[in-house]
Design an enzyme around this catalytic site. Structure first.
Site, PDB file in Angstrom:
ATOM      1  N   TYR A 115      33.700   1.493  37.883  1.00  0.00           N
ATOM      2  CA  TYR A 115      33.361   1.371  36.272  1.00  0.00           C
ATOM      3  C   TYR A 115      34.395   1.282  35.686  1.00  0.00           C
ATOM      4  CZ  TYR A 115      31.021   2.737  32.104  1.00  0.00           C
ATOM      5  OH  TYR A 115      30.772   2.668  30.723  1.00  0.00           O
ATOM      6  N   ASN A 152      27.437   6.409  35.636  1.00  0.00           N
ATOM      7  CA  ASN A 152      27.573   5.043  36.106  1.00  0.00           C
ATOM      8  C   ASN A 152      26.411   4.407  36.712  1.00  0.00           C
ATOM      9  OD1 ASN A 152      29.939   5.803  34.720  1.00  0.00           O
ATOM     10  ND2 ASN A 152      31.143   5.797  36.825  1.00  0.00           N
ATOM     11  N   THR A 212      17.822 -44.525  25.888  1.00  0.00           N
ATOM     12  CA  THR A 212      19.049 -43.991  26.252  1.00  0.00           C
ATOM     13  C   THR A 212      19.904 -44.276  25.460  1.00  0.00           C
ATOM     14  OG1 THR A 212      19.627 -46.094  27.568  1.00  0.00           O
ATOM     15  CG2 THR A 212      18.108 -44.467  29.028  1.00  0.00           C
ATOM     16  N   HIS A 213      20.906 -43.487  25.282  1.00  0.00           N
ATOM     17  CA  HIS A 213      22.063 -43.500  24.354  1.00  0.00           C
ATOM     18  C   HIS A 213      21.574 -43.730  22.970  1.00  0.00           C
ATOM     19  CE1 HIS A 213      24.735 -44.498  27.852  1.00  0.00           C
ATOM     20  NE2 HIS A 213      23.898 -45.195  28.267  1.00  0.00           N
ATOM     21  N   LYS A 223      10.588 -33.198   0.029  1.00  0.00           N
ATOM     22  CA  LYS A 223      11.012 -33.067   1.242  1.00  0.00           C
ATOM     23  C   LYS A 223      10.141 -32.196   2.313  1.00  0.00           C
ATOM     24  CE  LYS A 223      14.503 -33.869   2.726  1.00  0.00           C
ATOM     25  NZ  LYS A 223      15.987 -33.702   3.297  1.00  0.00           N
ATOM     26  N   SER A 281      12.242 -28.437   0.644  1.00  0.00           N
ATOM     27  CA  SER A 281      13.753 -27.995  -0.236  1.00  0.00           C
ATOM     28  C   SER A 281      13.467 -27.165  -1.449  1.00  0.00           C
ATOM     29  CB  SER A 281      14.536 -29.514  -0.404  1.00  0.00           C
ATOM     30  OG  SER A 281      15.525 -29.280  -1.713  1.00  0.00           O
ATOM     31  N   GLN A 298      30.180  -1.225  28.803  1.00  0.00           N
ATOM     32  CA  GLN A 298      29.396  -0.757  27.837  1.00  0.00           C
ATOM     33  C   GLN A 298      28.999  -2.029  26.764  1.00  0.00           C
ATOM     34  OE1 GLN A 298      29.582   3.380  26.193  1.00  0.00           O
ATOM     35  NE2 GLN A 298      30.306   2.369  24.248  1.00  0.00           N
ATOM     36  N   ASN A 300      10.924 -30.423   6.012  1.00  0.00           N
ATOM     37  CA  ASN A 300      12.255 -30.308   6.854  1.00  0.00           C
ATOM     38  C   ASN A 300      11.640 -29.918   8.252  1.00  0.00           C
ATOM     39  OD1 ASN A 300      13.880 -31.545   4.824  1.00  0.00           O
ATOM     40  ND2 ASN A 300      14.094 -29.672   3.796  1.00  0.00           N
ATOM     41  N   GLU A 319      15.492 -26.948  14.042  1.00  0.00           N
ATOM     42  CA  GLU A 319      16.718 -27.025  13.694  1.00  0.00           C
ATOM     43  C   GLU A 319      17.339 -25.514  14.220  1.00  0.00           C
ATOM     44  OE1 GLU A 319      16.821 -30.140  10.150  1.00  0.00           O
ATOM     45  OE2 GLU A 319      17.172 -28.060   9.552  1.00  0.00           O
ATOM     46  N   SER A 362      27.439   4.397  22.273  1.00  0.00           N
ATOM     47  CA  SER A 362      26.772   3.485  22.214  1.00  0.00           C
ATOM     48  C   SER A 362      25.353   3.927  21.913  1.00  0.00           C
ATOM     49  CB  SER A 362      26.843   2.648  23.712  1.00  0.00           C
ATOM     50  OG  SER A 362      26.328   3.637  24.608  1.00  0.00           O
TER      51      SER A 362
HETATM   52  N1  ARG Z   1      27.638   4.379  27.802  1.00  0.00           N
HETATM   53  C1  ARG Z   1      28.100   3.919  28.890  1.00  0.00           C
HETATM   54  C2  ARG Z   1      27.758   2.467  29.241  1.00  0.00           C
HETATM   55  O1  ARG Z   1      27.212   1.851  28.361  1.00  0.00           O
HETATM   56  C3  ARG Z   1      27.466   4.755  30.020  1.00  0.00           C
HETATM   57  C4  ARG Z   1      28.376   5.050  31.119  1.00  0.00           C
HETATM   58  C5  ARG Z   1      29.719   6.052  30.900  1.00  0.00           C
HETATM   59  N2  ARG Z   1      30.491   6.166  32.108  1.00  0.00           N
HETATM   60  C6  ARG Z   1      31.782   6.626  31.820  1.00  0.00           C
HETATM   61  N3  ARG Z   1      32.070   6.950  32.969  1.00  0.00           N
HETATM   62  N4  ARG Z   1      32.235   6.841  31.084  1.00  0.00           N
HETATM   63  O2  ARG Z   1      28.312   1.854  30.229  1.00  0.00           O
END
Ligand code: ARG
Length: 497
Positions: A322, A117, A162-163, A288, A282, A327, A290, A295, A34
């Protein structure tokens, strides 16, 4: 002491080095990591590391010198930036590896008495606090815009629907205040979510606490959290704060989508003119103009609802404690907050720069016999059962439609004769009927609390201004508590470096 204690899940001490040897690659490496997305929590992780290290030293779990070297290394890591981190499963591991590279194996003492964690949970909460405050602030800006525009238009008549059918005349001020009121609750929901996000999970460790004599209240205070999430398993694994925050964001986005839709419709009817800055043209039809910004604002509700659905689907049925699924949980919230903050600010810009076509709105305010309810009210006030009054007015409306004319006092009189065998003017004065048929007088008459009469709208504007300033104070208090904590953390760090 802690440096050599490890476990397979939320390991401690020199885990990074061990992991580096054993889990350094594999085909799923990218999938597992990550690190790139963790840039958003890079600063949060540094703060969490600092608070934890200060607490470890204060509790004499590590020495002051060890704390000093680790804190120095963290400063270097910070100046090098997220981009300078080596590879790794995530920002927590990468920062820890960088610290170990700087100070040697003792750098691994930073991870004593914690796990990734509780660490990641603390980082997400720390970062999300700033995002939620920004989101709340954006809602304040939008409310202010709506209130100011409403104050300029307490006498500007418009048709109310309304509606999507013309229903009763109201004013632009009354319409705008309806959204200012809803959005004040959006703000409150965001601040509520903030308050439950702002609790420290740090010290929960992997999920089962730690044998070290840590001080959870101290790390919480150093990081500006209002308190701790007590149960260690709850602390390290619960993500209901994400669900609540994302729901508050999706709710606000849903409010925005309604506002955007109304203004799109009003622009279509020529009731309101958007500034060029908030319109597009446009590429082929040069005439136009818009309402693209609105939107897109309307579409952001789809994004936010999607993120909420994705998040809840990820969390649903996860066992304690956990699991790596987590993640992929918080990125939903971060994407939602980015989209919603942008949309909310754009909506404010579009409303504040729009001009209302007052004469067309006045012409249309009475369209479709929209004063009918007022006539029925008048008859009911004269003592007729409201149901009977409704019948009389409905008959007049039908006859007017058949004759392709508008409802007049004379027509209402003949309908009354048909239904009751008596003249309308036995019950009410002709002048009262005529004024009830007039949209402006119809609006004036509906002066009940929260109604469209100018005085009622003015008093709701006054109330809304008070709530707005109370909410800005609530926001400023939270911001200054965070700023104070940042200063306190810096001062605590300075004791060691
Ligand atoms: N990158 C992990 C997350 O975003 C961190 C925790 C990882 N802990 C583990 N026991 N693998 O949740």
């Amino acid at each position: 002491m802690a440096g050599d204690s490890t476990d397979s899940d939320g390991a401690q001490g020199d885990e990074t080095v061990v992991r580096r040897d054993r889990f350094s690659g594999g085909p799923a490496r990218e999938f597992l990591s990550s690190l790139a997305g963790d840039e958003r929590i890079f600063e949060a992780d540094l703060a969490v590391d600092r608070a934890h290290v200060v607490m470890l030293a204060e509790q004499e779990i590590i020495s002051d010198e060890e704390a000093g070297t680790i804190l120095d290394a963290l400063a270097d890591v910070e100046s090098a930036g997220h981009g300078a981190l080596g590879g790794g499963e995530d920002v927590h591991e990468a920062i820890e590896s960088a610290v170990i590279d700087h100070v040697g194996p003792d750098g691994g003492k930073m991870h004593t008495a914690r796990s990734r964690n509780d660490e990641v949970a603390a980082c997400i909460r720390y970062r999300l606090r700033a995002d939620l405050l920004e989101a709340a602030e954006t809602t304040l800006g939008l409310r202010e815009t709506l209130i100011e525009a409403a104050a300029e238009h307490t006498d500007t008549l418009m048709p109310g629907y309304t509606h999507l059918q013309p229903a009763q005349p109201i004013t632009v001020g009354h319409f705008l205040m309806s959204y200012a009121s809803t959005i004040s609750r959006d703000t409150a929901r965001l601040l509520d979510a903030y308050d439950r996000t702002n609790e420290s999970p740090l010290g929960g460790a992997a999920f089962a606490g730690t044998p070290f004599d840590i001080d959870r209240e101290r790390t919480a205070a150093l990081l500006g959290f209002d308190g701790v999430v007590a149960n260690s398993m709850d602390a390290s694994s619960a993500r209901d704060f994400l669900a609540e925050s994302t729901a508050a964001l999706a709710t606000h986005a849903t409010t925005l989508s309604g506002l955007a839709e109304d203004i799109i419709i009003f622009a279509n009817k020529g009731y309101v003119d958007l500034s060029d800055d908030y319109s597009s043209t446009s590429s082929i039809m040069p005439q136009k103009k818009n309402p693209d910004t609105l939107e897109l604002t309307r579409a952001v509700a789809g994004d936010a609802i999607g993120e909420l659905t994705g998040l809840l689907s990820t969390l649903k049925g996860l066992p304690r404690a956990y699991n790596r699924d987590l993640q992929r949980a918080h990125p939903h919230t971060f994407r939602a907050v980015d989209a919603v903050v942008e949309a909310s600010a754009v909506a404010a810009g579009a409303v504040s720069t729009a001009t209302w076509n007052e004469s067309l709105l006045a012409d249309e305010a009475g369209a479709g016999f929209s004063t009918a309810t007022g006539i029925a009210d008048l008859l009911a006030m004269a003592g007729l059962p409201f149901r009977t009054a409704h019948e009389v007015v409905a008959l007049a409306a039908e006859e007017a439609e058949d004759a392709e004319t508008s409802v007049s006092a004379a027509l209402l009189d003949s309908a009354t004769e048909e239904v009751l065998g008596e003249s309308l003017f036995e019950y009410v004065d002709r002048s009262a009927v005529e004024s009830a048929l007039d949209p402006a007088q119809s609006v004036d008459s509906r002066d009940s609390q929260g109604g469209p009469a100018a005085a009622a709208v003015e008093s709701s504007i006054a109330g809304a201004r008070e709530t707005l300033s109370a909410d800005s104070e609530a926001l400023a208090d939270r911001r200054s508590a965070l700023d104070d904590a940042e200063t306190a953390l810096q001062e605590a760090v300075d004791e060691y470096v």
